[in-house]
Scaffold this motif. Structure first.
Motif, PDB file in Angstrom:
ATOM      1  N   ILE A   1      -4.032  -5.435  16.911  1.00 27.05           N
ATOM      2  CA  ILE A   1      -3.882  -4.580  15.727  1.00 27.05           C
ATOM      3  C   ILE A   1      -2.919  -5.281  14.784  1.00 27.05           C
ATOM      4  N   LEU A   2      -3.329  -5.484  13.544  1.00 31.61           N
ATOM      5  CA  LEU A   2      -2.438  -6.038  12.534  1.00 31.61           C
ATOM      6  C   LEU A   2      -1.619  -4.879  11.973  1.00 31.61           C
ATOM      7  N   ALA A   3      -0.333  -4.856  12.307  1.00 31.55           N
ATOM      8  CA  ALA A   3       0.506  -3.702  11.964  1.00 31.55           C
ATOM      9  C   ALA A   3       1.604  -4.080  10.982  1.00 31.55           C
ATOM     10  N   GLU A   4       1.807  -3.195  10.023  1.00 29.48           N
ATOM     11  CA  GLU A   4       2.980  -3.275   9.178  1.00 29.48           C
ATOM     12  C   GLU A   4       4.143  -2.729  10.003  1.00 29.48           C
ATOM     13  N   ILE A   5       5.321  -3.308   9.850  1.00 31.29           N
ATOM     14  CA  ILE A   5       6.473  -2.909  10.645  1.00 31.29           C
ATOM     15  C   ILE A   5       7.439  -2.114   9.768  1.00 31.29           C
ATOM     16  N   ALA A   6       7.638  -0.840  10.129  1.00 26.95           N
ATOM     17  CA  ALA A   6       8.580   0.041   9.432  1.00 26.95           C
ATOM     18  C   ALA A   6       9.798   0.211  10.337  1.00 26.95           C
ATOM     19  N   SER A   7      10.904  -0.442   9.961  1.00 28.57           N
ATOM     20  CA  SER A   7      12.065  -0.445  10.849  1.00 28.57           C
ATOM     21  C   SER A   7      13.353   0.015  10.168  1.00 28.57           C
ATOM     22  N   THR A   8      13.240   0.509   8.939  1.00 30.85           N
ATOM     23  CA  THR A   8      14.407   1.058   8.252  1.00 30.85           C
ATOM     24  C   THR A   8      14.160   2.533   7.966  1.00 30.85           C
ATOM     25  N   ASP A   9      15.224   3.269   7.697  1.00 31.94           N
ATOM     26  CA  ASP A   9      15.054   4.692   7.378  1.00 31.94           C
ATOM     27  C   ASP A   9      14.091   4.875   6.211  1.00 31.94           C
ATOM     28  N   GLU A  10      14.226   4.053   5.183  1.00 33.41           N
ATOM     29  CA  GLU A  10      13.388   4.183   3.985  1.00 33.41           C
ATOM     30  C   GLU A  10      11.919   3.900   4.295  1.00 33.41           C
ATOM     31  N   THR A  11      11.641   2.818   5.010  1.00 33.86           N
ATOM     32  CA  THR A  11      10.241   2.486   5.288  1.00 33.86           C
ATOM     33  C   THR A  11       9.625   3.449   6.289  1.00 33.86           C
ATOM     34  N   ARG A  12      10.421   3.923   7.241  1.00 31.78           N
ATOM     35  CA  ARG A  12       9.896   4.920   8.196  1.00 31.78           C
ATOM     36  C   ARG A  12       9.596   6.237   7.484  1.00 31.78           C
ATOM     37  N   ALA A  13      10.447   6.628   6.515  1.00 33.49           N
ATOM     38  CA  ALA A  13      10.226   7.892   5.795  1.00 33.49           C
ATOM     39  C   ALA A  13       8.944   7.840   4.967  1.00 33.49           C
ATOM     40  N   ALA A  14       8.636   6.697   4.384  1.00 32.98           N
ATOM     41  CA  ALA A  14       7.447   6.574   3.535  1.00 32.98           C
ATOM     42  C   ALA A  14       6.174   6.422   4.356  1.00 32.98           C
ATOM     43  N   GLY A  15       6.237   5.664   5.455  1.00 31.67           N
ATOM     44  CA  GLY A  15       5.063   5.484   6.303  1.00 31.67           C
ATOM     45  C   GLY A  15       3.816   5.133   5.513  1.00 31.67           C
ATOM     46  N   PHE A  16       2.711   5.809   5.813  1.00 35.69           N
ATOM     47  CA  PHE A  16       1.443   5.581   5.131  1.00 35.69           C
ATOM     48  C   PHE A  16       1.232   6.547   3.960  1.00 35.69           C
ATOM     49  N   MET A  17       2.302   7.169   3.470  1.00 39.49           N
ATOM     50  CA  MET A  17       2.150   8.089   2.341  1.00 39.49           C
ATOM     51  C   MET A  17       1.406   7.410   1.187  1.00 39.49           C
ATOM     52  N   PHE A  18       0.511   8.163   0.581  1.00 38.76           N
ATOM     53  CA  PHE A  18      -0.246   7.783  -0.605  1.00 38.76           C
ATOM     54  C   PHE A  18      -1.345   6.753  -0.341  1.00 38.76           C
ATOM     55  N   ARG A  19      -1.506   6.300   0.883  1.00 35.74           N
ATOM     56  CA  ARG A  19      -2.552   5.317   1.194  1.00 35.74           C
ATOM     57  C   ARG A  19      -3.892   6.032   1.324  1.00 35.74           C
ATOM     58  N   LYS A  20      -4.874   5.596   0.552  1.00 36.34           N
ATOM     59  CA  LYS A  20      -6.181   6.231   0.590  1.00 36.34           C
ATOM     60  C   LYS A  20      -7.136   5.542   1.555  1.00 36.34           C
ATOM     61  N   LYS A  21      -6.878   4.265   1.849  1.00 33.54           N
ATOM     62  CA  LYS A  21      -7.770   3.520   2.743  1.00 33.54           C
ATOM     63  C   LYS A  21      -6.929   2.696   3.709  1.00 33.54           C
TER      64      LYS A  21
END
Length: 150
Positions: free
Chosen positions: A45-65
């Motif tokens: 799985i090609l994964a984006e890495i969310a390892s900060t409070d800011e990136t974890r809070a946003a996650g996949f928000m607003f992603r349509k695809k």
């Protein structure tokens, strides 16, 4: 008086920043993850890495695809009961909660825009979100292992 003015200025700016709208995560580091299934298969799985409070809070928000074979790995510093929701997230997702050894403990499906929390059944260190149903399509289930070489 200058100290009080400076303190109020800092307080006001912190307050505004904390209430700033969350924006879509862009340009997160990516990593090819490998999950070993119980039948001995390896799934990448090609994964984006969310390892900060800011990136974890946003996650996949607003992603349509979000294509099959991709995801987002949420990395935490210590074990805890994790809880996720789908605020501002239009794409249906599945989430795997993973312990510190890499074992998948839970897999749940999540509905777009759902504000109900989906909580792990125990203490975990990671969460992996993928397009809804991808874990099943790829033969990944609870008990399988994420290789922790990142």
């Amino acid at each position: 008086m200058i100290f009080v003015s400076a303190a109020l200025f800092c307080l006001a700016n912190f307050s505004c920043a904390k209430n700033a709208p969350i924006k879509e995560n862009k340009n997160l580091p990516r990593k090819n993850l490998t999950i070993k299934t119980s039948d001995g298969a390896s799934v990448s799985i090609l994964a984006e890495i969310a390892s900060t409070d800011e990136t974890r809070a946003a996650g996949f928000m607003f992603r349509k695809k979000i294509p099959d074979g991709t995801g987002m790995l949420f990395v935490y510093e210590s074990d805890s009961a994790l809880s996720f929701w789908m605020k501002n997230t239009p794409h249906p997702l599945s989430i795997a909660y993973i312990d510190y050894k890499g074992q998948i403990k839970d897999i749940f499906d999540m509905r777009p825009y759902d504000l109900n929390s989906i909580t792990s059944t125990g203490f975990v260190r990671y969460a992996l979100e993928v397009p809804q149903g991808y874990f099943a399509r790829a033969g990944i289930s609870e008990g399988d292992f994420l290789e922790l070489d990142f």
